[in-house]
Design an enzyme around this catalytic site. Structure first.
Site, PDB file in Angstrom:
ATOM      1  N   GLU A 159       4.593   8.632 -10.398  1.00  0.00           N
ATOM      2  CA  GLU A 159       4.282   7.615 -11.420  1.00  0.00           C
ATOM      3  C   GLU A 159       3.672   8.220 -12.689  1.00  0.00           C
ATOM      4  O   GLU A 159       2.621   7.782 -13.145  1.00  0.00           O
ATOM      5  CB  GLU A 159       3.366   6.541 -10.823  1.00  0.00           C
ATOM      6  CG  GLU A 159       3.956   5.900  -9.576  1.00  0.00           C
ATOM      7  CD  GLU A 159       2.993   4.968  -8.835  1.00  0.00           C
ATOM      8  OE1 GLU A 159       1.860   4.793  -9.297  1.00  0.00           O
ATOM      9  OE2 GLU A 159       3.394   4.426  -7.796  1.00  0.00           O
ATOM     10  N   ASN A 200       8.693  11.022  -8.522  1.00  0.00           N
ATOM     11  CA  ASN A 200       8.842   9.728  -7.859  1.00  0.00           C
ATOM     12  C   ASN A 200       8.265   8.633  -8.749  1.00  0.00           C
ATOM     13  O   ASN A 200       7.224   8.827  -9.374  1.00  0.00           O
ATOM     14  CB  ASN A 200       8.058   9.804  -6.529  1.00  0.00           C
ATOM     15  CG  ASN A 200       8.280   8.631  -5.612  1.00  0.00           C
ATOM     16  OD1 ASN A 200       9.427   8.239  -5.356  1.00  0.00           O
ATOM     17  ND2 ASN A 200       7.204   8.054  -5.093  1.00  0.00           N
ATOM     18  N   HIS A 236      10.317  -1.062  -5.272  1.00  0.00           N
ATOM     19  CA  HIS A 236       9.515  -2.234  -4.889  1.00  0.00           C
ATOM     20  C   HIS A 236      10.125  -3.455  -5.584  1.00  0.00           C
ATOM     21  O   HIS A 236       9.870  -3.710  -6.757  1.00  0.00           O
ATOM     22  CB  HIS A 236       8.055  -2.037  -5.281  1.00  0.00           C
ATOM     23  CG  HIS A 236       7.389  -0.934  -4.514  1.00  0.00           C
ATOM     24  ND1 HIS A 236       7.157  -1.024  -3.155  1.00  0.00           N
ATOM     25  CD2 HIS A 236       6.950   0.296  -4.889  1.00  0.00           C
ATOM     26  CE1 HIS A 236       6.580   0.093  -2.734  1.00  0.00           C
ATOM     27  NE2 HIS A 236       6.454   0.915  -3.762  1.00  0.00           N
ATOM     28  N   GLU A 265      10.485   4.030  -1.277  1.00  0.00           N
ATOM     29  CA  GLU A 265       9.450   3.037  -0.913  1.00  0.00           C
ATOM     30  C   GLU A 265      10.000   1.614  -0.945  1.00  0.00           C
ATOM     31  O   GLU A 265       9.316   0.687  -1.401  1.00  0.00           O
ATOM     32  CB  GLU A 265       8.249   3.129  -1.878  1.00  0.00           C
ATOM     33  CG  GLU A 265       7.640   4.501  -1.998  1.00  0.00           C
ATOM     34  CD  GLU A 265       6.390   4.548  -2.874  1.00  0.00           C
ATOM     35  OE1 GLU A 265       5.829   3.488  -3.203  1.00  0.00           O
ATOM     36  OE2 GLU A 265       5.981   5.670  -3.234  1.00  0.00           O
ATOM     37  N   ASP A 267      10.843  -2.095  -0.597  1.00  0.00           N
ATOM     38  CA  ASP A 267      10.502  -3.361   0.055  1.00  0.00           C
ATOM     39  C   ASP A 267      10.939  -4.485  -0.879  1.00  0.00           C
ATOM     40  O   ASP A 267      11.170  -4.270  -2.068  1.00  0.00           O
ATOM     41  CB  ASP A 267       9.031  -3.478   0.478  1.00  0.00           C
ATOM     42  CG  ASP A 267       8.021  -3.110  -0.585  1.00  0.00           C
ATOM     43  OD1 ASP A 267       8.374  -3.129  -1.779  1.00  0.00           O
ATOM     44  OD2 ASP A 267       6.865  -2.827  -0.229  1.00  0.00           O
TER      45      ASP A 267
HETATM   46  O1  G3I Z   1      -9.752   3.426   2.885  1.00  0.00           O
HETATM   47  C1  G3I Z   1     -10.306   2.101   2.760  1.00  0.00           C
HETATM   48  C2  G3I Z   1     -10.975   1.719   4.038  1.00  0.00           C
HETATM   49  O2  G3I Z   1     -12.048   2.583   4.285  1.00  0.00           O
HETATM   50  C3  G3I Z   1     -11.430   0.266   3.954  1.00  0.00           C
HETATM   51  O3  G3I Z   1     -11.884  -0.144   5.193  1.00  0.00           O
HETATM   52  C4  G3I Z   1     -10.272  -0.645   3.539  1.00  0.00           C
HETATM   53  C5  G3I Z   1     -10.703  -2.075   3.322  1.00  0.00           C
HETATM   54  O4  G3I Z   1      -9.947  -2.713   2.332  1.00  0.00           O
HETATM   55  O5  G3I Z   1      -9.734  -0.180   2.349  1.00  0.00           O
HETATM   56  C6  G3I Z   1      -9.213   1.132   2.487  1.00  0.00           C
HETATM   57  O6  G3I Z   1      -8.529   1.557   1.351  1.00  0.00           O
HETATM   58  C7  G3I Z   1      -7.314   0.913   1.078  1.00  0.00           C
HETATM   59  C8  G3I Z   1      -6.179   1.930   1.217  1.00  0.00           C
HETATM   60  O7  G3I Z   1      -4.975   1.342   0.827  1.00  0.00           O
HETATM   61  C9  G3I Z   1      -6.035   2.441   2.639  1.00  0.00           C
HETATM   62  O8  G3I Z   1      -5.723   1.392   3.503  1.00  0.00           O
HETATM   63  C10 G3I Z   1      -7.363   0.395  -0.338  1.00  0.00           C
HETATM   64  O9  G3I Z   1      -8.307  -0.647  -0.420  1.00  0.00           O
HETATM   65  C11 G3I Z   1      -6.022  -0.096  -0.776  1.00  0.00           C
HETATM   66  O10 G3I Z   1      -6.083  -0.371  -2.161  1.00  0.00           O
HETATM   67  C12 G3I Z   1      -4.964   0.966  -0.523  1.00  0.00           C
HETATM   68  O11 G3I Z   1      -3.719   0.462  -0.932  1.00  0.00           O
HETATM   69  C13 G3I Z   1      -2.643   1.360  -0.939  1.00  0.00           C
HETATM   70  C14 G3I Z   1      -2.145   1.541  -2.373  1.00  0.00           C
HETATM   71  O12 G3I Z   1      -1.007   2.397  -2.368  1.00  0.00           O
HETATM   72  C15 G3I Z   1      -3.222   2.132  -3.266  1.00  0.00           C
HETATM   73  O13 G3I Z   1      -2.733   2.504  -4.476  1.00  0.00           O
HETATM   74  C16 G3I Z   1      -1.537   0.791  -0.083  1.00  0.00           C
HETATM   75  O14 G3I Z   1      -1.963   0.760   1.274  1.00  0.00           O
HETATM   76  C17 G3I Z   1      -0.267   1.638  -0.215  1.00  0.00           C
HETATM   77  O15 G3I Z   1       0.802   0.980   0.398  1.00  0.00           O
HETATM   78  C18 G3I Z   1       0.078   1.827  -1.691  1.00  0.00           C
HETATM   79  O16 G3I Z   1       1.195   2.680  -1.758  1.00  0.00           O
HETATM   80  C19 G3I Z   1       1.723   2.906  -3.069  1.00  0.00           C
HETATM   81  C20 G3I Z   1       2.348   4.291  -3.065  1.00  0.00           C
HETATM   82  O17 G3I Z   1       1.416   5.235  -2.624  1.00  0.00           O
HETATM   83  C21 G3I Z   1       2.886   4.666  -4.441  1.00  0.00           C
HETATM   84  N1  G3I Z   1       3.803   3.651  -4.919  1.00  0.00           N
HETATM   85  C22 G3I Z   1       3.308   2.284  -4.891  1.00  0.00           C
HETATM   86  C23 G3I Z   1       2.829   1.916  -3.493  1.00  0.00           C
HETATM   87  C24 G3I Z   1       2.399   0.477  -3.420  1.00  0.00           C
HETATM   88  O18 G3I Z   1       1.293   0.248  -4.242  1.00  0.00           O
END
Ligand code: G3I
Length: 346
Positions: A159, A200, A236, A265, A267
């Site tokens: 990105e 990517n 996405h 990715e 969905d």
């Molecule tokens: O690690 C903490 C954890 O300690 C806590 O308990 C929990 C409670 O909410 O949060 C956890 O962090 C979360 C993390 O995912 C791990 O689960 C964050 O809040 C959450 O914001 C984070 O979201 C991820 C997101 O990237 C962040 O940018 C999504 O799971 C993940 O699917 C998403 O993936 C991205 C790709 O990497 C890049 N392309 C877009 C895609 C979708 O956004």
């Protein structure tokens, strides 16, 4: 043997054409992928992989490629400076090895999910540009080396372009200048020379300014002899938007530069509640995405961003939307799953 009998014997012994060799529909995505000569993958939620036997079962049955949804991101692997936590990433790689899955490394350089020690250090000026460059080099080298030979493809930079086609003003661009992208690819290549190195991004399926800028980044890197091998389309999508009908052509433009192509990715989200009509539209989007990938010879991997609505980033990020995956919360296959299985060769 007489020449005629020999010829007949050779004809009978020759392998059947692909169509005839697979007379029955594929039983699952793994078999579908095999028939098409690609890999079909999924992002993996490590907590679910550890805790949920049914999740593990479907993942390992259906998918021949995996990506860590979060476990290989910087904040996950080095939450404190110099303190490395590889257990989750290692677990994913080990599960992949045991189940004959190839792995996409995600991601080495991104502006998101950076550890706080890094972002605050840069913000308050305790980490200057020279040190930041060294930190980035060490991060890429350490991580790519750790999984050397175990990662098929790395998302080296993720990105880096804005939707309007300008370069994203990340801490990397702001403090290191545009050369950080070439450096990142060179460092990754040095650490794991056989991994395919990708750029990517999202919205690259349709967004003209982003497509043009990304094409010029690739050409520029190639002109400098930088090892870049692949383009990742995150994909996405949402059924409230038109399907990106030109996607296959966009894939071809990157393939024409000699790059491997992957859907990294995918969905397809929808406004809730779910209805049979929405599920049918979603199925059509998934089917078209796979068909587009298969229509481009360089498209080698088709990965979904999570396979079950039980664990999907969508509801948390788009309130009121969801149901974006191939399987529902109970791991029952949705129409989208059957639509993929129906995609024929050619
Ligand atoms: O690690 C903490 C954890 O300690 C806590 O308990 C929990 C409670 O909410 O949060 C956890 O962090 C979360 C993390 O995912 C791990 O689960 C964050 O809040 C959450 O914001 C984070 O979201 C991820 C997101 O990237 C962040 O940018 C999504 O799971 C993940 O699917 C998403 O993936 C991205 C790709 O990497 C890049 N392309 C877009 C895609 C979708 O956004």
């Amino acid at each position: 043997m007489k020449p005629l009998i020999l010829a007949l014997a050779l004809v009978l012994a020759a392998p059947l054409p692909a169509q005839a060799a697979h007379p029955r529909p594929p039983r699952d995505l793994r078999e579908l992928a095999h028939q098409h000569g690609i890999r079909i993958g999924s992002a993996v939620d490590i907590a679910a992989l550890r805790a949920e036997a049914d999740y593990r079962k479907v993942l390992n049955r259906e998918f021949s490629h995996v990506t860590a949804e979060n476990a290989m991101k910087w904040e996950s692997v080095e939450p404190e400076r110099g303190v490395f936590t590889w257990a989750d990433a290692d677990a994913l790689v080990e599960n992949a090895r045991r189940n004959h899955q190839r792995v996409r490394g995600h991601t080495l350089v991104w502006h998101n999910q950076l550890p706080a020690w890094l972002t605050t250090g840069v913000e308050n000026g305790t980490i200057g540009a020279t040190e930041l460059r060294k930190i980035l080099r060490d991060h890429i080298t350490t991580q790519a080396r750790r999984y050397k030979g175990k990662i098929r493809a790395w998302d080296v930079v993720n990105e880096v372009v804005n939707d309007d086609g300008t370069m994203r003003q990340s801490i990397w661009l702001t403090h290191l200048g545009p050369g950080y992208i070439a450096d990142a690819f060179r460092w990754a290549h040095r650490a794991d020379p056989h991994a395919k190195l990708y750029i990517n991004d999202y919205n690259l399926e349709w967004n003209a300014p982003k497509i043009e800028t990304t094409l010029s980044i690739v050409k520029d890197l190639q002109a400098q002899g930088v090892p870049i091998h692949g383009i990742g389309f995150q994909g996405h999508l949402g059924i409230q938007y038109d399907y990106p009908g030109d996607w296959a052509n966009v894939m071809r433009r990157f393939a024409d530069l000699g790059l491997e192509v992957a859907v990294t990715e995918l969905d397809v989200r929808m406004e809730l509640p779910v209805t049979p009509e929405k599920l049918a539209t979603q199925a059509e989007y998934y089917r078209r995405a796979l068909t587009d990938c298969l229509s481009v010879k360089a498209c080698r991997e088709f990965t979904v961003w999570g396979f079950t609505d039980r664990h999907s980033w969508v509801p948390g990020w788009f309130p009121g939307q969801g149901a974006a995956c191939l399987f529902d919360e109970n791991l029952a296959p949705k129409p989208a799953y059957h639509a993929l299985l129906s995609v024929k060769k050619g």
